[in-house]
Design a protein around this motif. Structure first.
Motif, PDB file in Angstrom:
ATOM      1  N   LYS A 287      -1.885   5.461  -1.760  1.00  0.00           N
ATOM      2  CA  LYS A 287      -0.711   5.177  -2.401  1.00  0.00           C
ATOM      3  C   LYS A 287      -1.046   4.123  -3.596  1.00  0.00           C
ATOM      4  O   LYS A 287      -0.790   4.033  -4.861  1.00  0.00           O
ATOM      5  CB  LYS A 287       0.453   4.551  -1.740  1.00  0.00           C
ATOM      6  CG  LYS A 287       1.840   4.230  -2.261  1.00  0.00           C
ATOM      7  CD  LYS A 287       2.602   5.510  -2.142  1.00  0.00           C
ATOM      8  CE  LYS A 287       3.830   5.274  -3.293  1.00  0.00           C
ATOM      9  NZ  LYS A 287       4.165   6.531  -3.549  1.00  0.00           N
ATOM     10  N   ALA A 288      -1.652   2.946  -3.086  1.00  0.00           N
ATOM     11  CA  ALA A 288      -2.129   1.775  -3.962  1.00  0.00           C
ATOM     12  C   ALA A 288      -3.009   2.209  -4.953  1.00  0.00           C
ATOM     13  O   ALA A 288      -2.929   1.988  -6.127  1.00  0.00           O
ATOM     14  CB  ALA A 288      -2.895   0.551  -3.177  1.00  0.00           C
ATOM     15  N   ASP A 289      -4.002   3.195  -4.568  1.00  0.00           N
ATOM     16  CA  ASP A 289      -5.100   3.702  -5.495  1.00  0.00           C
ATOM     17  C   ASP A 289      -4.351   4.663  -6.839  1.00  0.00           C
ATOM     18  O   ASP A 289      -4.576   4.384  -7.997  1.00  0.00           O
ATOM     19  CB  ASP A 289      -6.009   4.336  -5.077  1.00  0.00           C
ATOM     20  CG  ASP A 289      -7.031   3.602  -4.119  1.00  0.00           C
ATOM     21  OD1 ASP A 289      -7.000   2.309  -4.246  1.00  0.00           O
ATOM     22  OD2 ASP A 289      -7.834   4.045  -3.363  1.00  0.00           O
ATOM     23  N   ARG A 290      -3.498   5.343  -6.308  1.00  0.00           N
ATOM     24  CA  ARG A 290      -2.729   6.118  -7.144  1.00  0.00           C
ATOM     25  C   ARG A 290      -1.655   5.394  -7.997  1.00  0.00           C
ATOM     26  O   ARG A 290      -1.866   5.639  -9.393  1.00  0.00           O
ATOM     27  CB  ARG A 290      -1.852   7.221  -6.206  1.00  0.00           C
ATOM     28  CG  ARG A 290      -2.494   8.448  -5.947  1.00  0.00           C
ATOM     29  CD  ARG A 290      -1.722   9.267  -5.203  1.00  0.00           C
ATOM     30  NE  ARG A 290      -2.531  10.413  -4.661  1.00  0.00           N
ATOM     31  CZ  ARG A 290      -2.660  11.433  -5.077  1.00  0.00           C
ATOM     32  NH1 ARG A 290      -2.259  11.934  -6.274  1.00  0.00           N
ATOM     33  NH2 ARG A 290      -3.649  12.449  -4.559  1.00  0.00           N
ATOM     34  N   GLU A 291      -1.319   4.245  -7.800  1.00  0.00           N
ATOM     35  CA  GLU A 291      -0.378   3.439  -8.597  1.00  0.00           C
ATOM     36  C   GLU A 291      -1.203   2.372  -9.164  1.00  0.00           C
ATOM     37  O   GLU A 291      -0.477   1.529  -9.911  1.00  0.00           O
ATOM     38  CB  GLU A 291       0.710   2.852  -7.713  1.00  0.00           C
ATOM     39  CG  GLU A 291       1.488   3.861  -6.924  1.00  0.00           C
ATOM     40  CD  GLU A 291       2.551   4.466  -7.575  1.00  0.00           C
ATOM     41  OE1 GLU A 291       2.993   4.118  -8.791  1.00  0.00           O
ATOM     42  OE2 GLU A 291       3.028   5.584  -6.977  1.00  0.00           O
ATOM     43  N   GLN A 292      -2.587   2.528  -9.098  1.00  0.00           N
ATOM     44  CA  GLN A 292      -3.393   1.295  -9.497  1.00  0.00           C
ATOM     45  C   GLN A 292      -2.905  -0.175  -8.997  1.00  0.00           C
ATOM     46  O   GLN A 292      -2.745  -1.107  -9.875  1.00  0.00           O
ATOM     47  CB  GLN A 292      -3.525   1.464 -10.912  1.00  0.00           C
ATOM     48  CG  GLN A 292      -4.128   2.736 -11.408  1.00  0.00           C
ATOM     49  CD  GLN A 292      -4.418   2.902 -12.762  1.00  0.00           C
ATOM     50  OE1 GLN A 292      -3.379   2.429 -13.585  1.00  0.00           O
ATOM     51  NE2 GLN A 292      -4.941   3.992 -13.314  1.00  0.00           N
ATOM     52  N   ILE A 293      -2.532  -0.177  -7.914  1.00  0.00           N
ATOM     53  CA  ILE A 293      -2.380  -1.612  -7.421  1.00  0.00           C
ATOM     54  C   ILE A 293      -3.615  -2.293  -6.686  1.00  0.00           C
ATOM     55  O   ILE A 293      -4.254  -1.429  -5.869  1.00  0.00           O
ATOM     56  CB  ILE A 293      -1.393  -1.327  -6.176  1.00  0.00           C
ATOM     57  CG1 ILE A 293       0.183  -0.709  -6.926  1.00  0.00           C
ATOM     58  CG2 ILE A 293      -0.834  -2.869  -5.705  1.00  0.00           C
ATOM     59  CD1 ILE A 293       1.201  -0.392  -5.690  1.00  0.00           C
ATOM     60  N   GLN A 294      -3.946  -3.180  -7.185  1.00  0.00           N
ATOM     61  CA  GLN A 294      -5.147  -3.896  -6.881  1.00  0.00           C
ATOM     62  C   GLN A 294      -4.850  -4.805  -5.278  1.00  0.00           C
ATOM     63  O   GLN A 294      -4.143  -5.567  -5.359  1.00  0.00           O
ATOM     64  CB  GLN A 294      -5.716  -5.109  -7.483  1.00  0.00           C
ATOM     65  CG  GLN A 294      -6.010  -4.307  -8.985  1.00  0.00           C
ATOM     66  CD  GLN A 294      -7.129  -3.253  -8.977  1.00  0.00           C
ATOM     67  OE1 GLN A 294      -8.092  -3.484  -8.199  1.00  0.00           O
ATOM     68  NE2 GLN A 294      -7.232  -2.538 -10.046  1.00  0.00           N
ATOM     69  N   ILE A 295      -5.288  -3.983  -4.338  1.00  0.00           N
ATOM     70  CA  ILE A 295      -4.916  -4.826  -2.885  1.00  0.00           C
ATOM     71  C   ILE A 295      -6.310  -4.598  -1.844  1.00  0.00           C
ATOM     72  O   ILE A 295      -6.639  -3.722  -1.756  1.00  0.00           O
ATOM     73  CB  ILE A 295      -3.769  -4.300  -2.224  1.00  0.00           C
ATOM     74  CG1 ILE A 295      -3.533  -4.681  -0.855  1.00  0.00           C
ATOM     75  CG2 ILE A 295      -3.668  -2.615  -2.461  1.00  0.00           C
ATOM     76  CD1 ILE A 295      -1.792  -4.658  -0.644  1.00  0.00           C
ATOM     77  N   PRO A 296      -6.792  -5.756  -1.417  1.00  0.00           N
ATOM     78  CA  PRO A 296      -7.856  -5.656  -0.593  1.00  0.00           C
ATOM     79  C   PRO A 296      -7.622  -5.232   0.662  1.00  0.00           C
ATOM     80  O   PRO A 296      -6.064  -5.355   1.168  1.00  0.00           O
ATOM     81  CB  PRO A 296      -8.172  -7.185  -0.456  1.00  0.00           C
ATOM     82  CG  PRO A 296      -7.012  -7.853  -0.965  1.00  0.00           C
ATOM     83  CD  PRO A 296      -6.206  -7.181  -1.712  1.00  0.00           C
ATOM     84  N   ASP A 297      -8.489  -4.748   1.313  1.00  0.00           N
ATOM     85  CA  ASP A 297      -8.157  -3.905   2.486  1.00  0.00           C
ATOM     86  C   ASP A 297      -7.512  -4.752   3.696  1.00  0.00           C
ATOM     87  O   ASP A 297      -6.697  -4.265   4.490  1.00  0.00           O
ATOM     88  CB  ASP A 297      -9.458  -3.420   3.162  1.00  0.00           C
ATOM     89  CG  ASP A 297     -10.006  -2.170   2.555  1.00  0.00           C
ATOM     90  OD1 ASP A 297      -9.241  -1.709   1.983  1.00  0.00           O
ATOM     91  OD2 ASP A 297     -11.300  -1.979   2.717  1.00  0.00           O
ATOM     92  N   ASP A 298      -7.776  -6.109   3.972  1.00  0.00           N
ATOM     93  CA  ASP A 298      -7.210  -7.039   4.864  1.00  0.00           C
ATOM     94  C   ASP A 298      -5.606  -7.049   4.549  1.00  0.00           C
ATOM     95  O   ASP A 298      -5.069  -6.991   5.694  1.00  0.00           O
ATOM     96  CB  ASP A 298      -7.863  -8.157   4.775  1.00  0.00           C
ATOM     97  CG  ASP A 298      -9.269  -8.069   5.379  1.00  0.00           C
ATOM     98  OD1 ASP A 298      -9.555  -7.141   5.931  1.00  0.00           O
ATOM     99  OD2 ASP A 298     -10.059  -9.255   5.268  1.00  0.00           O
ATOM    100  N   ALA A 299      -5.365  -7.256   3.291  1.00  0.00           N
ATOM    101  CA  ALA A 299      -4.189  -7.396   3.077  1.00  0.00           C
ATOM    102  C   ALA A 299      -3.159  -6.062   3.357  1.00  0.00           C
ATOM    103  O   ALA A 299      -2.157  -6.171   3.987  1.00  0.00           O
ATOM    104  CB  ALA A 299      -3.902  -7.732   1.469  1.00  0.00           C
ATOM    105  N   LEU A 300      -3.982  -5.046   3.073  1.00  0.00           N
ATOM    106  CA  LEU A 300      -3.189  -3.499   3.220  1.00  0.00           C
ATOM    107  C   LEU A 300      -3.227  -3.412   4.686  1.00  0.00           C
ATOM    108  O   LEU A 300      -2.094  -2.998   5.316  1.00  0.00           O
ATOM    109  CB  LEU A 300      -4.312  -2.439   2.851  1.00  0.00           C
ATOM    110  CG  LEU A 300      -3.862  -1.500   2.138  1.00  0.00           C
ATOM    111  CD1 LEU A 300      -3.907  -1.093   0.772  1.00  0.00           C
ATOM    112  CD2 LEU A 300      -4.402  -0.025   3.135  1.00  0.00           C
ATOM    113  N   SER A 301      -4.094  -3.827   5.648  1.00  0.00           N
ATOM    114  CA  SER A 301      -3.996  -3.829   6.979  1.00  0.00           C
ATOM    115  C   SER A 301      -2.808  -4.563   7.567  1.00  0.00           C
ATOM    116  O   SER A 301      -2.187  -4.151   8.496  1.00  0.00           O
ATOM    117  CB  SER A 301      -5.098  -4.248   7.586  1.00  0.00           C
ATOM    118  OG  SER A 301      -6.232  -3.436   7.262  1.00  0.00           O
ATOM    119  N   ILE A 302      -2.560  -5.597   6.924  1.00  0.00           N
ATOM    120  CA  ILE A 302      -1.425  -6.554   7.488  1.00  0.00           C
ATOM    121  C   ILE A 302      -0.179  -5.755   7.288  1.00  0.00           C
ATOM    122  O   ILE A 302       0.779  -5.506   8.116  1.00  0.00           O
ATOM    123  CB  ILE A 302      -1.385  -7.801   6.638  1.00  0.00           C
ATOM    124  CG1 ILE A 302      -2.698  -8.541   7.164  1.00  0.00           C
ATOM    125  CG2 ILE A 302      -0.020  -8.433   7.011  1.00  0.00           C
ATOM    126  CD1 ILE A 302      -2.607  -9.981   6.063  1.00  0.00           C
TER     127      ILE A 302
END
Ligand SMILES: Nc1ncnc2c1ncn2[C@@H]1O[C@H](COP(=O)(O)OP(=O)(O)OP(=O)(O)O)[C@@H](O)[C@H]1O
Length: 446
Positions: A287-302
């Protein structure tokens, strides 16, 4: 005549009553009315993700509420904060009109985003995905009908529409009809009122693929079931594919005609369950990649570890983080995610499990957890037990057999019966409704 602020205040109330507090806070609370001139209603939303969500999911409700609360026909437009709208701003007052037609129609088309490519496969949905893929490759022959069932926000609509996209990609002349069961009913009622039954039949009986969403709402609707039976027969006999979704199996839909139950079981029934942590992470990353949202893996895991109810809430949490990052003018990192999700009260809480619900319900009614799971038939135990099962289904997305197991190995039909009983009683028993409301708050708060 109603101005934009009065209209919005009324609509917000209806949304609040209809949506979970997380969904409401994420999507609705952040929107602001810009202007209103019948039928145009312009709403400002914080991000592209919000705009998509409003267009895809909340628009039908918005139109419905405007009509039922204000007898107003609405054509909403969503403007992202800080972006210039495509058309000039209309006036801010309006006169109510009659029947909302154009906006309701929009629901019948497929959502461009609901493709197989955008669907992440995990443990809870791999069977359903494989069945859907197979149906799209050999429609009308392999599994007809395909019956997808499971809890809310787990991807049933996405998957059924993906079949439509794949069939159109293979043959652009494919005639696909997507409709919710409520739209089917409304359409039928209108056709009777306007004496256009022949057009109604043409519309549904001469398609290559019929997708009917949330078929459980056919329960109790005799006329709709009668009409749908003939639609089904004609399509099936002509080897046209039918795909249905529901929150439960055909047998468990109350007051569904036996002939429909048996037909729904002719093909393949397959369930979708809540995604595990790995799948939730993969869905968010996609979802983040498709929407071009910059978010690191650690933040995403939270996010993925804190939001474990369903994919819709997961998407909501990501949108919330994105909006928060924009407001704070700060890139997304672990700290920002914690802050953005803080108001959702997801952090530092025990996971929402059936066991936790049992404990809260037992404490609330001053009964024993062992009795809740047991077989005692006294009213003082039976009602809290039914409430606990109802809340387990509402709040955890667990399957009926899983809930039955957690309640001392009860059959899934017992669980369903309890849930239906409470849902029915809720419409006429304000005291029960208040108890459940308080319990929900208590459980969400943990
Ligand atoms: N496996 C998945 N991969 C990517 N996106 C998903 C997945 N599952 C669900 N989603 C997304 O989650 C959202 C909710 O899904 P959807 O509307 O299909 O759920 P549903 O099961 O039909 O819910 P309901 O019962 O409320 O109608 C959609 O935006 C959908 O794209």
């Amino acid at each position: 005549m109603v101005d934009k602020d009065t209209l919005w205040a009324g609509l917000k109330k209806s949304f609040q009553a209809d949506l979970s507090s997380v969904t409401y806070n994420t999507w609705v609370a952040s929107a602001e009315p810009i202007s209103f001139q019948a039928p145009h209603f312009r709403l400002q939303v914080p991000s592209q993700l919000h705009k998509d969500y409003w267009e895809r999911t909340l628009t039908p409700k918005l139109v419905e509420f405007a009509y039922s609360d204000f007898q107003a026909e609405l054509e909403p437009e969503y403007v992202i904060a800080g972006q210039v709208p495509a058309t000039p701003d209309p006036e801010t007052t309006m006169t109510p009109k009659s029947v909302p037609t154009s906006t309701v129609r929009r629901q019948n088309s497929l959502n461009d985003k609901y493709t197989f490519d955008a669907f992440i496969i995990g443990k809870g949905n791999e069977m359903a995905n494989a069945a859907a893929q197979a149906v799209s490759e050999e429609p009308g022959t392999l599994y007809n009908p395909l019956f997808l069932y499971g809890g809310v926000g787990l991807g049933k609509t996405h998957l059924m529409q993906a079949i439509g996209h794949a069939m159109i990609a293979a043959n652009p002349n494919t005639n696909v009809m997507y409709v919710t069961s409520e739209e089917f009913t409304n359409d039928m009622v209108m056709s009777i009122r306007d004496k256009t039954q022949e057009q109604f039949r043409q519309k549904y009986r001469y398609v290559d693929l019929l997708l009917v969403d949330d078929i459980q709402f056919f329960a109790d609707k005799e006329g709709t079931q009668e009409e749908f039976f003939h639609t089904f027969e004609q399509l099936y006999n002509n080897s046209k594919q039918i795909v249905l979704t529901s929150d439960r199996l055909p047998n468990d839909i109350p007051k569904l005609q036996d002939r429909l139950v048996s037909r729904f079981k002719w093909g393949l029934s397959v369930d979708i369950t809540a995604p595990d942590l790995e799948t939730r992470i993969a869905i968010l990353r996609n979802k983040a990649d498709r929407e071009q949202i910059q978010i690191p893996d650690d933040a995403l895991s939270i996010i993925a570890s804190q939001v474990n109810s369903n994919v819709r809430e997961l998407e909501g949490a990501l949108a919330r983080v994105q909006a928060y990052s924009k407001l704070q003018h700060h890139e997304i990192d672990e700290d920002l995610v914690h802050k953005a999700l803080k108001s959702l009260n997801l952090e530092n809480k025990p996971t929402l499990t059936i066991e936790l619900i049992q404990q809260k319900v037992a404490a609330y009614f001053d009964v024993n957890v062992v009795d809740l799971k047991g077989k005692k038939r006294m009213k003082e135990i039976v009602v809290p037990r039914q409430i606990a099962m109802y809340l387990a289904r509402e709040l955890t997305n667990s399957s009926l057999p899983k809930i039955g197991k957690a309640f001392g190995g009860k059959d899934h039909t017992t669980v369903l019966h309890s849930c239906d009983k409470i849902a029915d009683a809720l419409t006429s028993d304000p005291k029960l409704s208040e108890n459940i409301q308080q319990l929900k708050i208590e459980i969400q708060r943990r």
